[in-house]
Design an enzyme around this catalytic site. Sequence first.
Site, PDB file in Angstrom:
ATOM      1  CG  ASP A  54      42.087  38.878   8.072  1.00  0.00           C
ATOM      2  OD1 ASP A  54      42.011  39.823   7.274  1.00  0.00           O
ATOM      3  OD2 ASP A  54      41.507  37.792   7.899  1.00  0.00           O
TER       4      ASP A  54
ATOM      5  CG  LEU B  85      37.159  36.717  -1.063  1.00  0.00           C
ATOM      6  CD1 LEU B  85      35.999  35.904  -1.587  1.00  0.00           C
ATOM      7  CD2 LEU B  85      37.632  37.697  -2.119  1.00  0.00           C
ATOM      8  NE  ARG B  86      37.140  37.549   8.398  1.00  0.00           N
ATOM      9  CZ  ARG B  86      37.894  36.515   8.691  1.00  0.00           C
ATOM     10  NH1 ARG B  86      39.194  36.641   8.762  1.00  0.00           N
ATOM     11  NH2 ARG B  86      37.359  35.340   8.911  1.00  0.00           N
ATOM     12  N   GLY B  87      38.592  41.579   3.587  1.00  0.00           N
ATOM     13  CA  GLY B  87      38.839  43.001   3.316  1.00  0.00           C
ATOM     14  C   GLY B  87      37.832  43.579   2.347  1.00  0.00           C
TER      15      GLY B  87
END
Length: 350
Positions: free
Chosen positions: A207, A288-290
């Site tokens: 991720d 919220l990285r995506g």
Amino acid sequence: MTTNIVQKNNRPVFPFTAIVGQDEMKLALALNVIDPKIGGVIIMGDRGTGKSTTIRAIADILPEIEVVADDPFNSDPTDFELMSDEVRQILEAGNTVSTSSKKVPMVDLPLGATEDRVCGTIDIEKALTEGVKAFEPGLLAKANRGILYVDEVNLLDDHLVDILLDSAASGWNTVEREGISIRHPARFVLVGSGNPEEGELRPQLLDRFGMHSEIRTVRDPELRVHIVEQRSDFDKSPQECLKKYQEQQDSFKRTIVDAQKRLPETNIDYDLRVKISQVCGELDVDGLRGDIVTNRAARAHAAYQGRTEVTVDDIKSVITMCLRHRLRKDPLETIDSGDKVQKVFDEIFG
């Protein structure tokens, strides 16, 4: 005037623009070079599909960078975020520094590397006896403003992968020992590659990579023959091959430089940002990285295409690479090929 690539390198590198059949990997690398804050790319695929060749090729083609002369961290003479504390102190005192140009550094991280080799070491004896912070820079220092490449990243110790990802995300590396602390800039594009048959990275580490590119062996017989012939021609006469692709190489270099300049002015409409977050929510992407990476990659793609406004096509081109590796919750699951991401994208973007 263009300088022949061969004259600048002792060992010729296969031209990036000559590589065919691996468009997804090439795009992911180009976007990360345009905006290193995307967070790097992990390239997983079959053996012998040109992963290492492509990564070395893009490092070779990139325009030279201006650095502070004789600085071990490739410090930028104007950007405080990309210079060492020593250089910043010199400039803040009103002094000037001499500069030079050099190729974008491409650093290979060997599988057997120790933490000291990666982060650097502090000579405690020298620090105590001479009262100076004696620091021996590691691979992270050499990679500042360049590319750090880890082949077989899935076989690297998780602890080291964590260190690499932390430095890539923060842009700084801090070494502490016996009460002495030294930090230096470490802003680089982290590129990992590997063969999924030898094991996947843990979902938590996956991720942290901005993008995931999946490479498959080319099945089309004519394209395979074309690739084999290209490689044979290069091995036979590297100079001739490089000369043949010189124009395309120069054109690609100009495209990258223009995109880097255009990126700060590139915008993404609020409605599109909401839809990106809808896709992430629908796919049950943790954190919220995506969302952040997809927004960044879409802006980089628009700049790469010569535009300052992001379109739906820009998002479509990058969203699979930004999200597919974030869907795996169980270490035993396989990574989605991208069908799930595209299906939800089509539903939300229409």
